[in-house]
Motif scaffolding. Structure first.
Motif, PDB file in Angstrom:
ATOM      1  N   ARG A  99      66.226  48.495  19.052  1.00 54.39           N
ATOM      2  CA  ARG A  99      66.067  48.103  20.461  1.00 54.39           C
ATOM      3  C   ARG A  99      64.984  48.943  21.133  1.00 54.39           C
ATOM      4  O   ARG A  99      64.199  48.419  21.925  1.00 54.39           O
ATOM      5  CB  ARG A  99      67.401  48.251  21.199  1.00 54.39           C
ATOM      6  CG  ARG A  99      67.322  47.789  22.657  1.00 54.39           C
ATOM      7  CD  ARG A  99      68.683  47.595  23.278  1.00 54.39           C
ATOM      8  NE  ARG A  99      69.438  48.843  23.362  1.00 54.39           N
ATOM      9  CZ  ARG A  99      70.642  48.929  23.924  1.00 54.39           C
ATOM     10  NH1 ARG A  99      71.232  47.854  24.407  1.00 54.39           N
ATOM     11  NH2 ARG A  99      71.263  50.080  23.965  1.00 54.39           N
ATOM     12  N   ARG A 100      64.938  50.223  20.802  1.00 53.41           N
ATOM     13  CA  ARG A 100      63.919  51.086  21.388  1.00 53.41           C
ATOM     14  C   ARG A 100      62.523  50.719  20.904  1.00 53.41           C
ATOM     15  O   ARG A 100      61.522  51.037  21.551  1.00 53.41           O
ATOM     16  CB  ARG A 100      64.236  52.549  21.065  1.00 53.41           C
ATOM     17  CG  ARG A 100      65.515  53.035  21.725  1.00 53.41           C
ATOM     18  CD  ARG A 100      65.936  54.403  21.209  1.00 53.41           C
ATOM     19  NE  ARG A 100      65.131  55.450  21.807  1.00 53.41           N
ATOM     20  CZ  ARG A 100      65.421  56.061  22.945  1.00 53.41           C
ATOM     21  NH1 ARG A 100      66.495  55.711  23.629  1.00 53.41           N
ATOM     22  NH2 ARG A 100      64.649  57.020  23.418  1.00 53.41           N
ATOM     23  N   LEU A 101      62.460  50.042  19.750  1.00 49.14           N
ATOM     24  CA  LEU A 101      61.172  49.586  19.217  1.00 49.14           C
ATOM     25  C   LEU A 101      60.807  48.189  19.718  1.00 49.14           C
ATOM     26  O   LEU A 101      59.768  47.651  19.338  1.00 49.14           O
ATOM     27  CB  LEU A 101      61.207  49.588  17.684  1.00 49.14           C
ATOM     28  CG  LEU A 101      61.243  50.965  17.013  1.00 49.14           C
ATOM     29  CD1 LEU A 101      61.526  50.817  15.517  1.00 49.14           C
ATOM     30  CD2 LEU A 101      59.920  51.699  17.225  1.00 49.14           C
ATOM     31  N   GLY A 102      61.673  47.604  20.545  1.00 44.31           N
ATOM     32  CA  GLY A 102      61.376  46.298  21.125  1.00 44.31           C
ATOM     33  C   GLY A 102      61.920  45.110  20.372  1.00 44.31           C
ATOM     34  O   GLY A 102      61.475  43.973  20.594  1.00 44.31           O
ATOM     35  N   ALA A 103      62.892  45.312  19.494  1.00 40.51           N
ATOM     36  CA  ALA A 103      63.445  44.205  18.715  1.00 40.51           C
ATOM     37  C   ALA A 103      64.165  43.201  19.611  1.00 40.51           C
ATOM     38  O   ALA A 103      64.762  43.559  20.632  1.00 40.51           O
ATOM     39  CB  ALA A 103      64.409  44.737  17.658  1.00 40.51           C
ATOM     40  N   ARG A 104      64.124  41.949  19.182  1.00 42.29           N
ATOM     41  CA  ARG A 104      64.868  40.886  19.842  1.00 42.29           C
ATOM     42  C   ARG A 104      66.103  40.575  18.995  1.00 42.29           C
ATOM     43  O   ARG A 104      65.990  40.401  17.778  1.00 42.29           O
ATOM     44  CB  ARG A 104      63.999  39.639  19.975  1.00 42.29           C
ATOM     45  CG  ARG A 104      62.779  39.823  20.877  1.00 42.29           C
ATOM     46  CD  ARG A 104      61.782  38.710  20.687  1.00 42.29           C
ATOM     47  NE  ARG A 104      61.212  38.737  19.330  1.00 42.29           N
ATOM     48  CZ  ARG A 104      60.409  37.807  18.845  1.00 42.29           C
ATOM     49  NH1 ARG A 104      60.078  36.764  19.583  1.00 42.29           N
ATOM     50  NH2 ARG A 104      59.923  37.910  17.623  1.00 42.29           N
ATOM     51  N   ASP A 154      64.477  39.131  15.846  1.00 40.78           N
ATOM     52  CA  ASP A 154      64.139  40.012  14.726  1.00 40.78           C
ATOM     53  C   ASP A 154      65.384  40.418  13.931  1.00 40.78           C
ATOM     54  O   ASP A 154      65.283  40.753  12.752  1.00 40.78           O
ATOM     55  CB  ASP A 154      63.449  41.276  15.244  1.00 40.78           C
ATOM     56  CG  ASP A 154      62.213  40.949  16.071  1.00 40.78           C
ATOM     57  OD1 ASP A 154      61.286  40.347  15.507  1.00 40.78           O
ATOM     58  OD2 ASP A 154      62.187  41.275  17.274  1.00 40.78           O
ATOM     59  N   PHE A 174      59.562  42.817  11.125  1.00 35.52           N
ATOM     60  CA  PHE A 174      59.994  43.886  12.029  1.00 35.52           C
ATOM     61  C   PHE A 174      60.484  45.098  11.248  1.00 35.52           C
ATOM     62  O   PHE A 174      60.228  46.241  11.640  1.00 35.52           O
ATOM     63  CB  PHE A 174      61.086  43.403  12.976  1.00 35.52           C
ATOM     64  CG  PHE A 174      61.215  44.275  14.197  1.00 35.52           C
ATOM     65  CD1 PHE A 174      60.482  44.022  15.340  1.00 35.52           C
ATOM     66  CD2 PHE A 174      62.043  45.385  14.185  1.00 35.52           C
ATOM     67  CE1 PHE A 174      60.573  44.841  16.452  1.00 35.52           C
ATOM     68  CE2 PHE A 174      62.143  46.213  15.287  1.00 35.52           C
ATOM     69  CZ  PHE A 174      61.405  45.942  16.423  1.00 35.52           C
ATOM     70  N   THR A 224      71.725  40.968  24.016  1.00 32.40           N
ATOM     71  CA  THR A 224      71.000  42.200  24.328  1.00 32.40           C
ATOM     72  C   THR A 224      71.112  43.228  23.215  1.00 32.40           C
ATOM     73  O   THR A 224      70.232  44.088  23.078  1.00 32.40           O
ATOM     74  CB  THR A 224      71.517  42.818  25.633  1.00 32.40           C
ATOM     75  OG1 THR A 224      72.931  43.051  25.513  1.00 32.40           O
ATOM     76  CG2 THR A 224      71.265  41.887  26.806  1.00 32.40           C
ATOM     77  N   ARG A 250      58.040  47.745  10.521  1.00 29.77           N
ATOM     78  CA  ARG A 250      57.610  48.610  11.631  1.00 29.77           C
ATOM     79  C   ARG A 250      58.534  49.802  11.843  1.00 29.77           C
ATOM     80  O   ARG A 250      58.211  50.714  12.611  1.00 29.77           O
ATOM     81  CB  ARG A 250      57.556  47.795  12.923  1.00 29.77           C
ATOM     82  CG  ARG A 250      56.510  46.694  12.937  1.00 29.77           C
ATOM     83  CD  ARG A 250      56.669  45.820  14.175  1.00 29.77           C
ATOM     84  NE  ARG A 250      56.775  46.630  15.410  1.00 29.77           N
ATOM     85  CZ  ARG A 250      57.150  46.131  16.588  1.00 29.77           C
ATOM     86  NH1 ARG A 250      57.448  44.843  16.679  1.00 29.77           N
ATOM     87  NH2 ARG A 250      57.212  46.908  17.642  1.00 29.77           N
TER      88      ARG A 250
END
Length: 307
Positions: free
Chosen positions: A195-200, A118, A167, A153, A170
């Motif tokens: 990252r807390r929202l789940g991004a890659r 993302d 993304f 990461t 969102r």
């Protein structure tokens, strides 16, 4: 054909902006490109005048004025405009003291397809106006940013990034925290939120940009100031998201460890030109973290370097 909007915040760096726009015009890409510039200088408006004065530019280009001073404010205006006024699948961000290699954008898009990330960061190679010593190899803000292409990461900066629109849509607005206006760290905070929202995340090392480093930044003094600022803003981001006692105790132990060990490491590394400043920078970074704990915010971007 993939649509990409290249977003550029600028403040009183017309030479750098002109060089960047020229490099974007020379991109070797199959993508459909749009360029958006946010001029954050409500008084001079030199960036706006430069863009409006362009004749027969290769790509569709637009400039907006962001009256409220601050790098976070300029980035927010770019994202808001990109989402509201364009249909681009990706938003790329470059700074006005950078310029991309000709294959930069297609390398980014290829890495995005390969990783499904993302948000991606590309390589940043410093180009020094005055060449400093070997000590720059381990100093943030002066060393080259490179690593192996592939998933990572976390990424920490917006100096050369590609963001997937689906993304971005969102992310609660504003994307960048306005309280980081002149301090820097708004990018670290932004990616912590992603990252807390789940991004890659991924790194795209072939997506190379060059960054102009003026003489005013090629000094030990500036390197230490940057280390202090990074520590200061990193701690602010840490305090914003880490509410528990245990993480704060761990961070305090790390800071204490640096304060104890940095002088020792400085003596050990003194004979090694490439390493001798690294422990001193770690000490200054720890000092910046301590200052943030007591509410002190270092405003690095109140001063403009380069033109």
């Amino acid at each position: 054909m993939t649509e990409v909007l290249i977003a550029i915040p600028t403040y009183r760096r017309t030479k750098g902006l002109a060089r960047l726009l020229e490099a974007i015009a020379c991109l070797d890409t199959r993508a459909q490109v749009r360029v958006l510039v946010a001029d954050n200088d409500a008084d001079g408006r030199e960036g706006m005048a430069l863009v409006q004065g362009l004749v027969a530019y290769r790509w569709p280009i637009e400039v907006i004025l962001v009256a409220e001073r601050g790098i976070a404010q300029a980035r927010n205006a770019l994202i808001d405009h990109a989402l509201a006024q364009s249909s681009s699948a990706f938003v790329a961000m470059l700074d006005d003291d950078e310029w991309p290699s000709s294959g930069w954008l297609d390398c980014f898009l290829r890495a995005a397809r390969m990783t499904g990330a993302d948000a991606l960061h590309g390589a940043v190679l410093p180009e020094f106006e005055v060449r400093p010593g070997a000590w720059v190899r381990h100093c943030q803000g002066l060393m080259a940013l490179r690593r192996r292409t592939g998933p990572v990461t976390m990424i920490h900066g917006t100096s050369n990034v590609l963001l997937r629109r689906t993304f971005l849509e969102r992310v609660p607005m504003p994307c960048f925290d306005p309280s980081f206006a002149l301090t820097g760290g708004e990018d670290k905070d932004f990616f912590a939120r992603l990252r807390r929202l789940g991004a890659r995340f991924a790194w795209a090392d072939e997506a190379v940009v060059h960054a102009h480093v003026p003489a005013s930044r090629s000094s030990v003094r500036w390197a230490l100031q940057r280390a202090y600022r990074v520590g200061n803003s990193d701690m602010r981001v840490f305090l914003k998201y880490e509410r528990g006692l245990l993480p704060r105790i761990r961070e305090a132990i790390k800071i204490a460890g640096v304060i104890v060990m940095a002088p020792v490491m400085a003596l050990l590394y003194a004979p090694l030109p490439a390493w001798r400043l690294a422990p001193v920078c770690r000490l200054w970074r720890a000092a910046g973290k301590l200052a943030a704990l007591f509410g002190a915010h270092y405003q690095e971007y109140a001063v403009v370097h380069g033109g």
